[in-house]
Design a protein around this motif. Sequence first.
Motif, PDB file in Angstrom:
ATOM      1  N   LEU A 444      19.323  20.130  55.122  1.00 38.15           N
ATOM      2  CA  LEU A 444      19.227  19.631  53.982  1.00 38.15           C
ATOM      3  C   LEU A 444      20.069  18.774  53.758  1.00 38.15           C
ATOM      4  O   LEU A 444      21.154  18.990  54.060  1.00 38.15           O
ATOM      5  N   LYS A 445      20.053  17.252  52.918  1.00 31.80           N
ATOM      6  CA  LYS A 445      21.091  16.754  52.334  1.00 31.80           C
ATOM      7  C   LYS A 445      21.742  17.173  51.526  1.00 31.80           C
ATOM      8  O   LYS A 445      21.040  17.807  50.555  1.00 31.80           O
ATOM      9  N   VAL A 446      22.790  17.197  51.976  1.00 24.56           N
ATOM     10  CA  VAL A 446      23.851  17.875  50.668  1.00 24.56           C
ATOM     11  C   VAL A 446      24.662  16.392  49.563  1.00 24.56           C
ATOM     12  O   VAL A 446      25.293  15.723  50.893  1.00 24.56           O
ATOM     13  N   SER A 447      24.191  15.989  48.503  1.00 27.62           N
ATOM     14  CA  SER A 447      24.330  15.400  47.887  1.00 27.62           C
ATOM     15  C   SER A 447      26.144  15.739  46.835  1.00 27.62           C
ATOM     16  O   SER A 447      27.064  14.528  46.674  1.00 27.62           O
ATOM     17  N   ASP A 448      25.825  16.753  46.309  1.00 29.06           N
ATOM     18  CA  ASP A 448      26.060  17.636  45.200  1.00 29.06           C
ATOM     19  C   ASP A 448      27.401  18.510  46.347  1.00 29.06           C
ATOM     20  O   ASP A 448      26.964  20.034  46.122  1.00 29.06           O
ATOM     21  N   MET A 449      27.721  18.066  46.636  1.00 29.88           N
ATOM     22  CA  MET A 449      28.403  19.392  47.726  1.00 29.88           C
ATOM     23  C   MET A 449      29.151  21.206  46.357  1.00 29.88           C
ATOM     24  O   MET A 449      29.085  21.780  47.006  1.00 29.88           O
ATOM     25  N   ALA A 450      29.902  19.992  45.693  1.00 29.22           N
ATOM     26  CA  ALA A 450      29.978  22.056  44.865  1.00 29.22           C
ATOM     27  C   ALA A 450      28.954  22.203  44.283  1.00 29.22           C
ATOM     28  O   ALA A 450      29.006  23.706  44.229  1.00 29.22           O
ATOM     29  N   ARG A 451      28.294  21.465  43.743  1.00 32.89           N
ATOM     30  CA  ARG A 451      26.774  22.443  42.388  1.00 32.89           C
ATOM     31  C   ARG A 451      26.440  22.786  43.756  1.00 32.89           C
ATOM     32  O   ARG A 451      25.671  24.231  44.058  1.00 32.89           O
ATOM     33  N   HIS A 452      25.845  22.337  45.462  1.00 31.97           N
ATOM     34  CA  HIS A 452      25.054  22.827  45.890  1.00 31.97           C
ATOM     35  C   HIS A 452      25.903  23.961  46.535  1.00 31.97           C
ATOM     36  O   HIS A 452      25.614  25.753  47.234  1.00 31.97           O
ATOM     37  N   ALA A 453      27.057  24.192  47.174  1.00 34.75           N
ATOM     38  CA  ALA A 453      27.851  25.807  47.516  1.00 34.75           C
ATOM     39  C   ALA A 453      27.893  26.882  46.163  1.00 34.75           C
ATOM     40  O   ALA A 453      28.129  27.553  46.459  1.00 34.75           O
ATOM     41  N   THR A 454      27.753  26.701  44.644  1.00 37.08           N
ATOM     42  CA  THR A 454      27.281  26.643  43.737  1.00 37.08           C
ATOM     43  C   THR A 454      25.899  28.146  44.248  1.00 37.08           C
ATOM     44  O   THR A 454      25.667  29.024  43.273  1.00 37.08           O
ATOM     45  N   MET A 455      25.154  27.138  44.259  1.00 37.33           N
ATOM     46  CA  MET A 455      23.691  27.701  44.109  1.00 37.33           C
ATOM     47  C   MET A 455      23.155  28.309  45.549  1.00 37.33           C
ATOM     48  O   MET A 455      22.388  29.567  45.571  1.00 37.33           O
ATOM     49  N   ALA A 456      23.518  27.336  46.205  1.00 34.08           N
ATOM     50  CA  ALA A 456      22.726  28.336  47.818  1.00 34.08           C
ATOM     51  C   ALA A 456      23.040  29.014  48.444  1.00 34.08           C
ATOM     52  O   ALA A 456      21.938  30.068  49.076  1.00 34.08           O
ATOM     53  N   PRO A 457      24.241  30.414  47.756  1.00 38.56           N
ATOM     54  CA  PRO A 457      23.819  31.455  48.568  1.00 38.56           C
ATOM     55  C   PRO A 457      23.484  32.448  47.414  1.00 38.56           C
ATOM     56  O   PRO A 457      23.003  33.297  48.262  1.00 38.56           O
ATOM     57  N   PHE A 458      22.362  31.912  46.443  1.00 40.50           N
ATOM     58  CA  PHE A 458      21.412  32.720  46.262  1.00 40.50           C
ATOM     59  C   PHE A 458      20.004  32.780  47.099  1.00 40.50           C
ATOM     60  O   PHE A 458      19.454  33.574  46.630  1.00 40.50           O
ATOM     61  N   SER A 459      20.836  31.749  47.992  1.00 39.42           N
ATOM     62  CA  SER A 459      19.124  31.990  48.659  1.00 39.42           C
ATOM     63  C   SER A 459      18.700  33.036  49.571  1.00 39.42           C
ATOM     64  O   SER A 459      17.995  32.885  50.549  1.00 39.42           O
ATOM     65  N   GLY A 460      19.449  33.761  49.540  1.00 38.30           N
ATOM     66  CA  GLY A 460      19.920  35.055  50.693  1.00 38.30           C
ATOM     67  C   GLY A 460      20.248  34.304  52.253  1.00 38.30           C
ATOM     68  O   GLY A 460      20.119  35.658  53.084  1.00 38.30           O
ATOM     69  N   CYS A 461      20.453  32.850  52.487  1.00 43.40           N
ATOM     70  CA  CYS A 461      20.206  32.737  53.905  1.00 43.40           C
ATOM     71  C   CYS A 461      22.063  32.476  54.779  1.00 43.40           C
ATOM     72  O   CYS A 461      22.682  32.139  53.945  1.00 43.40           O
ATOM     73  N   TYR A 462      22.260  32.720  56.150  1.00 42.40           N
ATOM     74  CA  TYR A 462      22.906  32.162  55.911  1.00 42.40           C
ATOM     75  C   TYR A 462      23.761  30.630  57.361  1.00 42.40           C
ATOM     76  O   TYR A 462      22.370  30.180  57.424  1.00 42.40           O
ATOM     77  N   LEU A 463      24.413  30.255  55.879  1.00 37.34           N
ATOM     78  CA  LEU A 463      24.059  28.884  56.288  1.00 37.34           C
ATOM     79  C   LEU A 463      25.684  27.929  56.750  1.00 37.34           C
ATOM     80  O   LEU A 463      26.465  28.539  56.863  1.00 37.34           O
ATOM     81  N   VAL A 464      25.096  26.522  57.376  1.00 37.98           N
ATOM     82  CA  VAL A 464      26.070  26.297  58.162  1.00 37.98           C
ATOM     83  C   VAL A 464      26.091  24.262  56.986  1.00 37.98           C
ATOM     84  O   VAL A 464      25.313  23.746  57.238  1.00 37.98           O
ATOM     85  N   TYR A 465      27.523  24.127  56.874  1.00 39.89           N
ATOM     86  CA  TYR A 465      27.881  23.254  55.975  1.00 39.89           C
ATOM     87  C   TYR A 465      28.474  22.511  57.290  1.00 39.89           C
ATOM     88  O   TYR A 465      29.560  23.231  57.666  1.00 39.89           O
TER      89      TYR A 465
END
Length: 716
Positions: A444-465
Amino acid sequence: MATIQSQHKWRFFRSGGFDQVALDSAADLQHLSELDPKLWTVLNCPTTGLEFDCRTLALLDLDGDGQIRVPEILAAVRWSCERVLDAEIMFKAPGLPLSAIDDQDAEGANLKAAALRVLEITGKTEADPLQVTDLADMTLLFSPHHFNGDGVVMAELTSDTELAQLITEIIQTQGGQLDRSGGLGIHGDSLNAFYQQAAAVVDWHAAADPADPLFCPLGDKTVEAVAAFEAVKAKVDDFFVRCQLAAFDNRAAEALNPAVAVYDVLSNKAISSSDKDVAALPLAAIAAGQSLPLGEGINPAWASAMSQFKLLVVDPLVGSKSKSKAGHLTADQWQQICDQLEPWRSWQAAKPDTTLHQLELERLQAIVAGDGKERLEALIAQDLAASTFADNVDAVERLVRYQRDLVTLLRNFVSLSDFYQRKHKAIFQIGTLYLDQRSCELVLKVSDMARHATMAPFSGCYLVYCTCERQGETPLQIVAALTAGDVDELMVPGRNGVFYDSQGRDWRAMVTKVVAQPVSIGQAFWSPYKRVAAFIETQLQKFAASRDKDIEAKTTTGVTAAATPASTPAATAAVAGFDIAKFAGIFAALGLAVGAIGTALAAMIAGLFSLVWWQIPLVMAAVLLLISGPSMLMAFLTLRRRNLGPLLDANGWAVNTRAKINVPFGAALTGLARLPAGAKRSVADPFAEKKRPWGSLLILLLVAVAAAVFWWFKLN
């Protein structure tokens, strides 16, 4: 929003852990407004960061707030169904046949006529379907020789050469407005501004009377004289005010003249008449009642300007005065000059600030006196009245784009069928990330890094920015979900990979941040042992480094001691002495530790061999489960709650359900490197490490020791 009881028979499919509506028929579209909003997967989505046509999104976003909402979706579906004879056309391949447009009412008839005109302009026949590309360049659909309803009139629109010239002059002085045909023209605002400025310039010129000696005291030489006057006015005013202050108080004269220290500064450098420090000095020496010298005694920096002033202004205006003949100018004479030139200067100050001065005065007078304004206003009114075709072309574009794109959007909004059925990529999947022998499809494209870093961990997925860069392009921030494979010590920030966008372009991707989460239960099973191995390895490295440092320090100390003569035999003995008691204590402690460990192992082995043979594997499995169980349980709970929602919410979506990503589906989203079917593989590695028997011998030794211990316990 009130819930409407629908009589339509909906069809749902189960995917992602929730029921999703299937949109497969015209009836589904026609009854979409009756579907309970609680059953919609998404309630709104952004218009940016999507792999979706931005023009179509702009048409859908009726209020221009950057969000596509449920009412806007319903409005688009309803309008599309009303404008076609059979809504099944919305599910067909891109292309809108002319025969599919419903022309039973006036709006439909106008729309169909506009569509036919577009086909004619683009060189197609009535049997050819309209495509989005036919309407991509609107300038091709509008001729500069015809009215197009935008209120902009080009010179090509009239055959009257006088009007065409007037339009050209307005564009030159006011700037042009873009016409739908792609050229530049004028509209009502620029026309009114031009005529207002033209009238102001004509009135300004009318206020001047060159024949009046009070207005032009020097006739045709007035302009040149005023320029010479303006060049020195501020400095001459300064001189006479200083002299008046000196007359007011004779103590001020010395202070108003330059201090001697100023000349001290000038004396230390090469100076010229153009030096700024010299020009800043008064025009002449200051004294009470002093007249201004026009020759000798003048500041050399102003000598040239004052010479022109004397020649062009003073001599013609006050040359008959005795003081002026003597080369001086009095304060009264200066005031007389100011008064004589004031009418001209005031007229010049009132000069309108406009580009119309580039036109001749005679031309402006003819424009103001003529009827060009009324005739151009009539042309603009005719153009505005011809807006029907232009408006209908916009409607044709909307319908053609909706026929191509609307169902795709519904399958990413009302449901997530494109994502879960994997026939097409979802509109939020912007490409594929290749990293360490794997491909990640959920990117996915990330437009707001701060907001994404706050919300995305709740997905339970291993994430690579990652930050993606490509020459000539703006850097791109992306986040990829790793849902399969081994990730131990893999995604260290700084690792590089390659990102392929939806257009197939490759970007250099650099990992900037990692959000670690379990990827599989199998990985969780081995993770405790890997952590223990990593801990032991770390401790061994620390121990080896510490020993190496101690040896280096002792060697350095020994060399230093050997190079330094001992002061006394006692000191030498103290350095070279050996503490036998300390050495014995260390060995005793080691012996106790080894004994304790041996006793514990013996007890464990004794207990193990006291069991029946089939109980031994159960005990070993229980031990492994005891060690790995907590990690596996945590991984199971995390994988069970892994879902897409927080990833989309972090990008501004409003996801209306828990869109799960279970283990089988996650495995499909991340591809691992595998040899092609039928590929031949050679296992011979010329640089493989040589096999040594020590490992086998160690295993045999352990088996022998275990057998001996078992035999000893049986005998006792």
